[in-house]
Design an enzyme around this catalytic site. Structure first.
Site, PDB file in Angstrom:
ATOM      1  N   LYS A   1       6.475  10.797  51.353  1.00 53.30           N
ATOM      2  CA  LYS A   1       6.129  11.951  50.508  1.00 53.30           C
ATOM      3  C   LYS A   1       4.995  11.660  49.522  1.00 53.30           C
ATOM      4  O   LYS A   1       4.259  12.567  49.151  1.00 53.30           O
ATOM      5  CB  LYS A   1       7.367  12.418  49.732  1.00 53.30           C
ATOM      6  CG  LYS A   1       8.484  12.956  50.633  1.00 53.30           C
ATOM      7  CD  LYS A   1       9.614  13.494  49.775  1.00 53.30           C
ATOM      8  CE  LYS A   1      10.937  13.436  50.487  1.00 53.30           C
ATOM      9  NZ  LYS A   1      12.037  13.916  49.637  1.00 53.30           N
TER      10      LYS A   1
ATOM     11  N   ASP B   1      11.429  21.348  47.267  1.00 57.26           N
ATOM     12  CA  ASP B   1      12.739  21.070  46.658  1.00 57.26           C
ATOM     13  C   ASP B   1      13.006  21.953  45.443  1.00 57.26           C
ATOM     14  O   ASP B   1      14.155  22.354  45.199  1.00 57.26           O
ATOM     15  CB  ASP B   1      12.830  19.605  46.213  1.00 57.26           C
ATOM     16  CG  ASP B   1      13.045  18.670  47.391  1.00 57.26           C
ATOM     17  OD1 ASP B   1      13.436  19.153  48.467  1.00 57.26           O
ATOM     18  OD2 ASP B   1      12.830  17.454  47.224  1.00 57.26           O
TER      19      ASP B   1
END
Ligand code: ATR
Length: 279
Positions: free
Chosen positions: A69, A104
């Protein structure tokens, strides 16, 4: 000319246990979308080259998971939320450019809105346990919605201090003070790994909670963590972590396939059945 339908993927290392393909396959079938979603295992030493050449892989976009990420943040043009969180987990191509976000935050907030409608009305502050990437996403989302203060408690206080320095509106409290802080907020969120299958439960005493304090956990294996079971037994609204996973996946699906997919009981049932099969 390739006739392959629009294809997205999840990129990680290892990738075999990712839940994402079953979520996406459910939606592709459910919404009649002619598309594909694959797993691509990319070892750490190849991720830079892979992302550098992203537009040559025949993908419309990708989810990015551990440990890539931060690499995705370096290679894509990140939006504000991805920059604030310091990680990209959703990539897509737009006019030849590789763009990235972190879903998220939207995943957590949409799940909270769905599972505890009206949560914000009584929420005169929140207590967020943890200081990793998930805590950053949750804190960012809560601050954006005007929740003040956001109290941060983490076993390693320095990590909470680092997060607080980046996010005005948050305040660090000592990990040892977390039980007392429960009584000062309308929302408690566990973003640590505690309560996950194979880990210790989160030690948090909810007895000081005011009536109506919402208790959310981002852990979804098990679906009902000890924290959520305790909250429900006290009559507090309890919000599980699976919905966050599903809602964050929806961000990518909409970008790649142009449809906001259904996050509803049939999807929960399908993914819960898969998780039960692995237990
Ligand atoms: P992510 O980026 O997915 O949020 P992470 O950075 O590994 O994951 O963070 C895991 C969180 O769980 C951290 O807040 C960690 O606390 P530390 O910063 O002190 O490591 C927390 N955590 C893990 N094991 C813990 C334990 N036994 N007790 C308390 N907190 C724990």
């Amino acid at each position: 000319m390739s006739t392959r339908p629009p294809t997205a993927a999840v990129i990680g290392w290892p990738i075999a246990h990712s839940k994402s393909p079953s979520i996406f396959h459910h939606w592709l079938a459910r919404h009649g979308v002619d598309g594909l979603y694959e797993r691509i295992a990319v070892p750490p030493e190849r991720i830079d080259a892979f992302l550098e050449a992203f537009s040559t892989h025949g993908l419309v976009g990708a989810n990015v998971t551990v440990p890539h990420k931060e690499a995705a943040l370096r290679h894509a043009e990140p939006d504000a939320v991805a920059r604030a969180i310091g990680a990209v987990n959703t990539l897509w191509l737009e006019d030849g450019a590789l763009l990235g976000t972190n879903s998220d935050c939207a995943g957590f907030m949409r799940n909270l809105d769905d599972a505890a409608p009206g949560w914000a009305e009584g929420a005169e502050g929140a207590l967020v346990l943890g200081a990793g990437g998930a805590a950053r996403a949750v804190a960012y989302g809560l601050l954006e919605r005007g929740v003040r203060p956001v109290l941060l408690a983490n076993r390693t206080r320095d990590r909470a201090e680092a997060l607080a320095a980046a996010f005005p509106g948050t305040r660090v409290i000592d990990w040892a003070r977390r039980d007392a802080a429960v009584g000062e907020v309308g929302l408690v969120v566990n973003t640590t790994v505690l309560g996950m299958k194979g880990k210790d439960p989160l030690a948090l005493d909810l007895s000081a909670a005011r009536p109506g304090t919402v208790v959310a956990d981002i852990v979804y294996t098990p679906l009902a963590t000890p924290l959520l079971i305790d909250a429900a037994a006290r009559g507090l609204p309890a919000v599980g972590g699976l919905g966050m996973l599903l809602h964050q996946a929806a961000v990518g699906f909409e970008k790649w396939f142009g449809i906001a997919p259904a996050v509803d009981p049939p999807l929960f049932d399908a993914v819960e059945a898969e998780l039960a099969g692995e237990a």
